[in-house]
Write an enzyme that holds these catalytic residues in place. Structure first.
Site, PDB file in Angstrom:
ATOM      1  N   GLU A   8     -16.595 -17.070 -44.610  1.00 39.89           N
ATOM      2  CA  GLU A   8     -17.613 -16.020 -44.426  1.00 39.89           C
ATOM      3  C   GLU A   8     -17.047 -14.645 -44.800  1.00 39.89           C
ATOM      4  OE1 GLU A   8     -19.318 -16.207 -40.513  1.00 39.89           O
ATOM      5  OE2 GLU A   8     -19.354 -18.379 -40.473  1.00 39.89           O
ATOM      6  N   GLU A  57     -16.822 -21.403 -33.646  1.00 40.61           N
ATOM      7  CA  GLU A  57     -16.491 -20.363 -32.657  1.00 40.61           C
ATOM      8  C   GLU A  57     -16.373 -20.869 -31.218  1.00 40.61           C
ATOM      9  OE1 GLU A  57     -19.196 -17.079 -33.308  1.00 40.61           O
ATOM     10  OE2 GLU A  57     -18.967 -17.219 -35.476  1.00 40.61           O
TER      11      GLU A  57
HETATM   12  O1  G3I Z   1     -35.936 -14.865 -38.920  1.00 40.80           O
HETATM   13  C1  G3I Z   1     -36.166 -13.870 -37.924  1.00 40.80           C
HETATM   14  C2  G3I Z   1     -37.410 -13.079 -38.267  1.00 40.80           C
HETATM   15  O2  G3I Z   1     -38.543 -13.937 -38.192  1.00 40.80           O
HETATM   16  C3  G3I Z   1     -37.561 -11.917 -37.279  1.00 40.80           C
HETATM   17  O3  G3I Z   1     -38.668 -11.132 -37.662  1.00 40.80           O
HETATM   18  C4  G3I Z   1     -36.267 -11.081 -37.326  1.00 40.80           C
HETATM   19  C5  G3I Z   1     -36.338  -9.895 -36.391  1.00 40.80           C
HETATM   20  O4  G3I Z   1     -36.022 -10.320 -35.078  1.00 40.80           O
HETATM   21  O5  G3I Z   1     -35.169 -11.894 -36.928  1.00 40.80           O
HETATM   22  C6  G3I Z   1     -34.962 -12.938 -37.893  1.00 40.80           C
HETATM   23  O6  G3I Z   1     -33.861 -13.711 -37.488  1.00 40.80           O
HETATM   24  C7  G3I Z   1     -32.628 -13.046 -37.684  1.00 40.80           C
HETATM   25  C8  G3I Z   1     -31.764 -13.917 -38.611  1.00 40.80           C
HETATM   26  O7  G3I Z   1     -30.441 -13.371 -38.751  1.00 40.80           O
HETATM   27  C9  G3I Z   1     -32.392 -14.062 -39.998  1.00 40.80           C
HETATM   28  O8  G3I Z   1     -32.423 -12.783 -40.617  1.00 40.80           O
HETATM   29  C10 G3I Z   1     -31.955 -12.919 -36.326  1.00 40.80           C
HETATM   30  O9  G3I Z   1     -32.678 -11.976 -35.567  1.00 40.80           O
HETATM   31  C11 G3I Z   1     -30.530 -12.417 -36.506  1.00 40.80           C
HETATM   32  O10 G3I Z   1     -29.846 -12.468 -35.253  1.00 40.80           O
HETATM   33  C12 G3I Z   1     -29.780 -13.343 -37.475  1.00 40.80           C
HETATM   34  O11 G3I Z   1     -28.476 -12.791 -37.670  1.00 40.80           O
HETATM   35  C13 G3I Z   1     -27.519 -13.727 -38.207  1.00 40.80           C
HETATM   36  C14 G3I Z   1     -26.329 -13.834 -37.231  1.00 40.80           C
HETATM   37  O12 G3I Z   1     -25.399 -14.772 -37.771  1.00 40.80           O
HETATM   38  C15 G3I Z   1     -26.759 -14.303 -35.853  1.00 40.80           C
HETATM   39  O13 G3I Z   1     -26.824 -15.658 -35.855  1.00 40.80           O
HETATM   40  C16 G3I Z   1     -26.989 -13.179 -39.538  1.00 40.80           C
HETATM   41  O14 G3I Z   1     -28.029 -13.172 -40.502  1.00 40.80           O
HETATM   42  C17 G3I Z   1     -25.842 -14.044 -40.038  1.00 40.80           C
HETATM   43  O15 G3I Z   1     -25.200 -13.423 -41.147  1.00 40.80           O
HETATM   44  C18 G3I Z   1     -24.779 -14.222 -38.947  1.00 40.80           C
HETATM   45  O16 G3I Z   1     -23.844 -15.119 -39.402  1.00 40.80           O
HETATM   46  C19 G3I Z   1     -22.815 -15.447 -38.435  1.00 40.80           C
HETATM   47  C20 G3I Z   1     -22.402 -16.890 -38.713  1.00 40.80           C
HETATM   48  O17 G3I Z   1     -23.532 -17.733 -38.572  1.00 40.80           O
HETATM   49  C21 G3I Z   1     -21.286 -17.310 -37.768  1.00 40.80           C
HETATM   50  N1  G3I Z   1     -20.137 -16.395 -37.892  1.00 40.80           N
HETATM   51  C22 G3I Z   1     -20.489 -14.988 -37.651  1.00 40.80           C
HETATM   52  C23 G3I Z   1     -21.570 -14.549 -38.633  1.00 40.80           C
HETATM   53  C24 G3I Z   1     -21.885 -13.081 -38.451  1.00 40.80           C
HETATM   54  O18 G3I Z   1     -22.460 -12.865 -37.187  1.00 40.80           O
END
Ligand code: G3I
Length: 341
Positions: free
Chosen positions: A233, A128
């Site tokens: 994805e 990205e």
């Molecule tokens: O692991 C922590 C947990 O300890 C905590 O209690 C919880 C509540 O805050 O957060 C957890 O982390 C979360 C993580 O997913 C694991 O579930 C993050 O907050 C959350 O922001 C994260 O979201 C991910 C997102 O990327 C942001 O990076 C999504 O699962 C994931 O599907 C998404 O994937 C991205 C690709 O990497 C890049 N392309 C876009 C795609 C969708 O956004």
């Protein structure tokens, strides 16, 4: 029936994997992943924020477990992602000097890519890096390291791991403007004599609005550059976009008012979802020689990031298996393509 068997001679079939699923604590995934998929992308556990708790420290426990999971289940690992402006470790947000960021950048790529050299099938080297209009996103990487940072990332990764395929990954890069920016990146890396093997089209689309024409044009144009095309994805959002944030967020949970589909999808939308997935996989089969992999961004609807994005409390239905791990009509439409080459 199994997706990976249907498409075995065409392209890899992958899924995003969460940490609980690597630990086999998600019973639905424990059954479906070995049965349906021959590739897997860490949804979060290989992001810099997860690997780097502090400046001098790397925590590879989860990533090592993922590699072992892949070996045990004969599943190729598509490592995601080395350089991304989002989910950078908190300590990098305090970095001021270009030299410090360059040190983080060099160290991260060399340490992570060499540890898994030859153990992963591919790297999303950079994720990205483009704005919607195809210009380079003004991330700390661009601002401090200059616009050659992308070439540098591919050069360093190729040196650390000469075995794996190196991809540039983005979303909406099937759209003409972002596609043009993506093509520039691929050409720039190649012009520098640096290894780049593929482009990832993330494929976060919306039901009834899948851009088939742009997707086909993009496959043709990326393939013409001599790189593989992967859909990295894939999910198809099915909820109406007209949710008012305030209305839903004040409820913070799925209920009839905030989410008319909380009790499941109307048949008409379920049918449209099946048609969209069927037509996508028909297109993928048409270009099977150019496409290396199709990865779903999740095993089942209960896993999807779209359940909480962009408004918390939404219930979404974007994947091929439902919350109970049952195949949806979309799965059967895709499977029915067997033999239709
Ligand atoms: O692991 C922590 C947990 O300890 C905590 O209690 C919880 C509540 O805050 O957060 C957890 O982390 C979360 C993580 O997913 C694991 O579930 C993050 O907050 C959350 O922001 C994260 O979201 C991910 C997102 O990327 C942001 O990076 C999504 O699962 C994931 O599907 C998404 O994937 C991205 C690709 O990497 C890049 N392309 C876009 C795609 C969708 O956004």
């Amino acid at each position: 029936p199994s997706l990976k068997e249907i498409f075995r001679k065409d392209f890899l079939i992958g899924t995003a994997l969460s940490w609980p699923q690597v630990q086999e604590r998600d019973p639905i995934a424990a059954r479906l992943v070995p049965e349906q998929f021959n590739a897997a992308t860490p949804e979060n556990l290989m992001k810099a924020e997860e690997l780097r708790p502090s400046w001098g420290e790397y925590n590879f426990n989860q990533a090592d477990a993922l590699i072992e999971y892949g070996r045990k289940n004969n599943i190729a690992i598509n490592a995601h992602t080395l350089i991304w402006h989002s989910q950078m470790p908190a300590f990098t947000r305090r970095i001021q000097s270009a030299d410090s960021l360059r040190k983080f950048f060099n160290d991260h790529i060399k340490t992570v890519a060499s540890r898994y050299a030859g153990k992963v099938q591919s790297w999303d080297v950079v994720n990205e890096a483009l704005n919607e209009d195809g210009t380079l996103r003004k991330s700390p990487y661009l601002n401090k390291l200059g616009d050659n940072y992308i070439v540098d990332a591919f050069r360093l990764t190729a040196a650390a791991d000469p075995h794996s395929d190196l991809y540039y990954n983005d979303y909406n890069n099937e759209q003409p403007k972002k596609r043009a920016g993506c093509i520039e990146i691929i050409k720039k890396v190649k012009a520098a004599g640096v290894k780049i093997d593929g482009v990832g089209i993330q494929g976060h689309w919306h039901v009834g609005r899948v851009p088939f024409k742009e997707i086909e044009e993009s496959i043709q144009q990326y393939a013409a550059l001599g790189v593989k095309v992967a859909f990295t994805e894939l999910d198809i959002e099915v909820l109406p976009r007209n949710f008012s944030g305030a209305e839903v967020s004040q409820r913070m949970q799925s209920d009839e008012k905030s989410n008319p589909y909380v009790n499941g999808l109307p048949d008409s939308i379920q049918k449209q979802l099946a048609d969209d997935y069927e037509n996508l996989f028909k297109l993928f089969l048409k270009y099977r020689d150019q496409i290396s992999r199709v990865t779903m961004w999740g095993v089942h609807d209960g896993q999807s990031w779209l359940n909480g994005w962009p408004i918390r409390g939404r219930t979404n239905y974007p994947l091929l298996f439902d919350r109970q791990g049952m195949p949806k009509p979309a799965f059967y439409s895709v499977i029915a393509l067997k033999g239709k080459k």
